[in-house]
Design a protein around this motif. Sequence first.
Motif, PDB file in Angstrom:
ATOM      1  N   MET A 119       7.384  -6.361   4.517  1.00  0.00           N
ATOM      2  CA  MET A 119       7.166  -4.920   4.602  1.00  0.00           C
ATOM      3  C   MET A 119       5.802  -4.704   5.258  1.00  0.00           C
ATOM      4  SD  MET A 119       8.540  -3.921   0.781  1.00  0.00           S
ATOM      5  CE  MET A 119       8.454  -2.155   1.036  1.00  0.00           C
ATOM      6  N   VAL A 120       5.839  -4.474   6.574  1.00  0.00           N
ATOM      7  CA  VAL A 120       4.610  -4.401   7.366  1.00  0.00           C
ATOM      8  C   VAL A 120       4.280  -2.940   7.642  1.00  0.00           C
ATOM      9  CG1 VAL A 120       3.473  -5.112   9.500  1.00  0.00           C
ATOM     10  CG2 VAL A 120       5.176  -6.612   8.427  1.00  0.00           C
ATOM     11  N   GLY A 121       3.122  -2.479   7.149  1.00  0.00           N
ATOM     12  CA  GLY A 121       2.684  -1.119   7.385  1.00  0.00           C
ATOM     13  C   GLY A 121       1.914  -0.999   8.685  1.00  0.00           C
ATOM     14  N   LYS A 122       1.293   0.148   8.899  1.00  0.00           N
ATOM     15  CA  LYS A 122       0.541   0.370  10.129  1.00  0.00           C
ATOM     16  C   LYS A 122      -0.757  -0.437  10.159  1.00  0.00           C
ATOM     17  CE  LYS A 122       2.270   5.036  11.065  1.00  0.00           C
ATOM     18  NZ  LYS A 122       1.925   6.477  11.224  1.00  0.00           N
ATOM     19  N   ARG A 123      -1.385  -0.630   8.988  1.00  0.00           N
ATOM     20  CA  ARG A 123      -2.669  -1.330   8.951  1.00  0.00           C
ATOM     21  C   ARG A 123      -2.624  -2.622   8.151  1.00  0.00           C
ATOM     22  NH1 ARG A 123      -3.232   3.692   7.882  1.00  0.00           N
ATOM     23  NH2 ARG A 123      -3.493   3.330   5.653  1.00  0.00           N
ATOM     24  N   ARG A 124      -1.638  -2.777   7.306  1.00  0.00           N
ATOM     25  CA  ARG A 124      -1.598  -3.972   6.465  1.00  0.00           C
ATOM     26  C   ARG A 124      -0.162  -4.235   6.018  1.00  0.00           C
ATOM     27  NH1 ARG A 124      -3.298   0.269   3.391  1.00  0.00           N
ATOM     28  NH2 ARG A 124      -2.152   0.651   1.452  1.00  0.00           N
ATOM     29  N   THR A 125       0.102  -5.454   5.603  1.00  0.00           N
ATOM     30  CA  THR A 125       1.391  -5.795   5.011  1.00  0.00           C
ATOM     31  C   THR A 125       1.340  -5.437   3.533  1.00  0.00           C
ATOM     32  OG1 THR A 125       1.704  -7.601   6.578  1.00  0.00           O
ATOM     33  CG2 THR A 125       3.048  -7.636   4.591  1.00  0.00           C
ATOM     34  N   VAL A 126       2.327  -4.694   3.058  1.00  0.00           N
ATOM     35  CA  VAL A 126       2.270  -4.199   1.682  1.00  0.00           C
ATOM     36  C   VAL A 126       3.114  -5.010   0.715  1.00  0.00           C
ATOM     37  CG1 VAL A 126       1.805  -1.864   2.498  1.00  0.00           C
ATOM     38  CG2 VAL A 126       4.168  -2.549   2.028  1.00  0.00           C
ATOM     39  N   GLY A 127       4.000  -5.871   1.221  1.00  0.00           N
ATOM     40  CA  GLY A 127       4.826  -6.644   0.307  1.00  0.00           C
ATOM     41  C   GLY A 127       6.034  -7.232   1.010  1.00  0.00           C
ATOM     42  N   VAL A 128       7.075  -7.510   0.220  1.00  0.00           N
ATOM     43  CA  VAL A 128       8.257  -8.165   0.761  1.00  0.00           C
ATOM     44  C   VAL A 128       9.489  -7.678   0.004  1.00  0.00           C
ATOM     45  CG1 VAL A 128       8.055 -10.147  -0.789  1.00  0.00           C
ATOM     46  CG2 VAL A 128       9.215 -10.426   1.397  1.00  0.00           C
TER      47      VAL A 128
ATOM     48  N   CYS B 139       6.156   3.402   4.828  1.00  0.00           N
ATOM     49  CA  CYS B 139       6.318   4.425   3.793  1.00  0.00           C
ATOM     50  C   CYS B 139       5.572   4.057   2.517  1.00  0.00           C
ATOM     51  CB  CYS B 139       7.802   4.644   3.496  1.00  0.00           C
ATOM     52  SG  CYS B 139       8.711   5.367   4.883  1.00  0.00           S
ATOM     53  N   VAL B 140       5.678   2.797   2.094  1.00  0.00           N
ATOM     54  CA  VAL B 140       4.950   2.367   0.890  1.00  0.00           C
ATOM     55  C   VAL B 140       3.445   2.445   1.131  1.00  0.00           C
ATOM     56  CG1 VAL B 140       4.470   0.405  -0.627  1.00  0.00           C
ATOM     57  CG2 VAL B 140       6.828   0.927   0.012  1.00  0.00           C
ATOM     58  N   GLU B 141       3.005   2.029   2.327  1.00  0.00           N
ATOM     59  CA  GLU B 141       1.582   2.104   2.656  1.00  0.00           C
ATOM     60  C   GLU B 141       1.095   3.551   2.595  1.00  0.00           C
ATOM     61  OE1 GLU B 141      -1.099   0.314   6.260  1.00  0.00           O
ATOM     62  OE2 GLU B 141       0.565   1.626   6.808  1.00  0.00           O
ATOM     63  N   ALA B 142       1.853   4.473   3.177  1.00  0.00           N
ATOM     64  CA  ALA B 142       1.465   5.885   3.171  1.00  0.00           C
ATOM     65  C   ALA B 142       1.403   6.425   1.751  1.00  0.00           C
ATOM     66  CB  ALA B 142       2.451   6.699   4.013  1.00  0.00           C
ATOM     67  N   TRP B 143       2.383   6.041   0.924  1.00  0.00           N
ATOM     68  CA  TRP B 143       2.380   6.498  -0.467  1.00  0.00           C
ATOM     69  C   TRP B 143       1.183   5.935  -1.213  1.00  0.00           C
ATOM     70  CZ3 TRP B 143       2.376   4.484  -5.336  1.00  0.00           C
ATOM     71  CH2 TRP B 143       2.659   5.374  -6.381  1.00  0.00           C
ATOM     72  N   GLN B 144       0.879   4.641  -1.026  1.00  0.00           N
ATOM     73  CA  GLN B 144      -0.278   4.042  -1.689  1.00  0.00           C
ATOM     74  C   GLN B 144      -1.582   4.689  -1.230  1.00  0.00           C
ATOM     75  OE1 GLN B 144       0.159  -0.128  -0.778  1.00  0.00           O
ATOM     76  NE2 GLN B 144       1.483  -0.528  -2.539  1.00  0.00           N
ATOM     77  N   ASP B 145      -1.695   4.956   0.081  1.00  0.00           N
ATOM     78  CA  ASP B 145      -2.905   5.598   0.600  1.00  0.00           C
ATOM     79  C   ASP B 145      -3.061   6.996   0.004  1.00  0.00           C
ATOM     80  OD1 ASP B 145      -3.461   3.383   2.094  1.00  0.00           O
ATOM     81  OD2 ASP B 145      -2.744   4.205   4.000  1.00  0.00           O
TER      82      ASP B 145
END
Length: 718
Positions: free
Chosen positions: A437-446, A476-482
């Motif tokens: 699960m690759v976000g725009k700035r970092r990988t958030v998981g798998v 999406c997960v990255e955006a939610w975490q941010d």
Amino acid sequence: MRDLQLPQTVTAAVEGANVPPLPQVLLRLIQLLDDESSTVDSLAAVVSQDPALSARILTAANSAAFCRSTPASDIKSCVSLLGIRLVRSMATCLAVKRLFDSEPGTVAADLTDFWHHSLLVAETSRALAAATGYPHPGEAYLAGLLHDVGQLVLMSALGEQYAWLLSQAGDEDKLAELERTSLSTDHCEVGTWLADQWQLDSGLADAILFHHASAEEIVTASKLPRLVWFADVLARGVRGLAPFEELGATLFDTDASFEPGRILTRALDHVQVIATAMGITAQPEPEDAPAQRTLPNVTVLAPAHEPHDADRALAERVRDMAVMHPLQQDLHELTSETELLNALRESARILFELPRMGFLLIDRDSGDLSGRDIAGQAAIFRQTRVPRGSDAGLATRAIADRDVRSSFDDARPARESLLDRQLARAFDSEGVLSVPMVGKRRTVGVMLFALGHPAHARLRRRTPWLLNFGRIGGVCVEAWQDATASRKQAEDEAAAAFRRQARRIVHEAGNPLGIIKSYLRILDQKLPENSEVRHELDVLREEIDRVAGIVRRMNEVPTPTGAATSVAVNALIRELLALYDAPLFGDRGITVTSRLGEDTENAGCDPDSLKQILVNLWKNAAEATPRGGRFEISVLDGVVQNGRRYVEIRMEDSGAGMPDEAIRNLSFPDQAHSSADRGHGLSIVGSIAARIGCRISCRSKAGVGTTLSLLLPCVQVS
């Protein structure tokens, strides 16, 4: 019979089956979902017109991710539980999935006749239920709609093998015989197995199971299976049976007014209205075709395959939505991590036919990979925590390589990871598929999926889609975490600013309170030794100390709980009445009656907290009581509830009554949302009462008044 057991080969195939909906109905659902004025009722009405969509919604709503104690067994409650956003993402995925299935060499089906028959049986079942006094016509409709859903599941699961069986069967009865010979089961049992997975009522599942029973057998069944069986017989125009009126009388003990033919005609008219509204037209049949064809019409697509008009419209819709873009847009609108991950689960189930999956996410602070706080997945995920930089198998390799990895890759490490083996065991599968699960700035998981050899062969050509799906999930997960981190930072900054302001208020308020207390001390020294006013001055000094303590606590987070002591409740109320009777009640023309005795049993609580509760409640009562009204207060000790002794303070006013919102603020202070002073004061009372173990009950009637009872745990006076 619950939990029907299918042959293992069939079970393995149908678990990941992706039941196709009719494209016209799917298109209508997507159009409704794009309309902001659409309601849950309107969406459920469209879903209820297609057995495949109904099956999909029932599967999602009754999955482990939603952890319901009672299964959702009707379409409206399922749509409501899932929410419009999740239903929209599922509809989008179903539309995209049709692009996958339109590739040359895949099995395609024209479901128009099948849809007509399923909807006709549903409408007829509901009408029969109403005509024969069955109390749950909606249940009869759902059973009729799903009675042949096993055919769709087998068609999706077995592809060309089932297509051949359909091509050899002239009608449903012949198909059931061929299914039992070839598969050791039939579509009735497969549909019942699916209903058991949804934990639907056993009568509804039985209606699916018995709809091809003989006329002699069905008479011995309960009413719902008889209704669906008779509706199916009417819809198919089955010959060789007794006249329908006579058959209906045997099944339902009806009188001469019962007219099955008229019921069927009305149901046909209703189905035709729906079909016209959806733009569904039956395909022309050869002259020698059966009069009532109800089976899916399947073909293997050739390279030059010309798509159905509805499929073209759906494809254009998908292209307009830029294929995966709407999924990402829908996921961005979800408001919690749980809702987002549930949407990803259902999307993966639809797009890639991967029904079993789990998540491991990277902790933003430690960098560890964990599934500890994620609900709706196997225990092994919650127990797993992989330190940053560790090689734990497919999960960490997919993250490191930013690529899809599986147990069946050609290039694999010599030694298999034990975590991979644990995950495969938890999934009850041959292997595991890992998608980063690759976000725009970092990988958030798998994302991790159950994977067998057949699924691996099928998914090899969809690796780019899997990677893109992983990126969508990651973004999406990255955006939610941010967003969550930003909200927490803003809350922390607001709390810090509040504490700074509170310190200034504490400092400024402390000075005049200290001056007033010093003045009272000087006044006390000037009074004669035996003056009765000295006691009132002592009470005033105690109240000033209490107010000073409240002000000091403004900058303490969380608010500390005062130490519980033995409180003489009658004496405490007398002291407070001496101070507050006149300003709160007397000046407003309200008569106060107090019934206070000796303190034989004291309350075990913080006295300042009890004073704060009483003053707030008295202020609320005074504001609600008109001039000339009354306020009564009494104390009763030795009250016993559940084996424990309490001191009870009872207060009654003749005011306007307490509104529902105020009572909620008193009973559920954490949910208080009123900005009014009275509502805020009562939420404070509720919070303090919960903290000191005071139980408050309230009876209130508009225009009559309010009675409040406070129960305080008591301690024996020595």
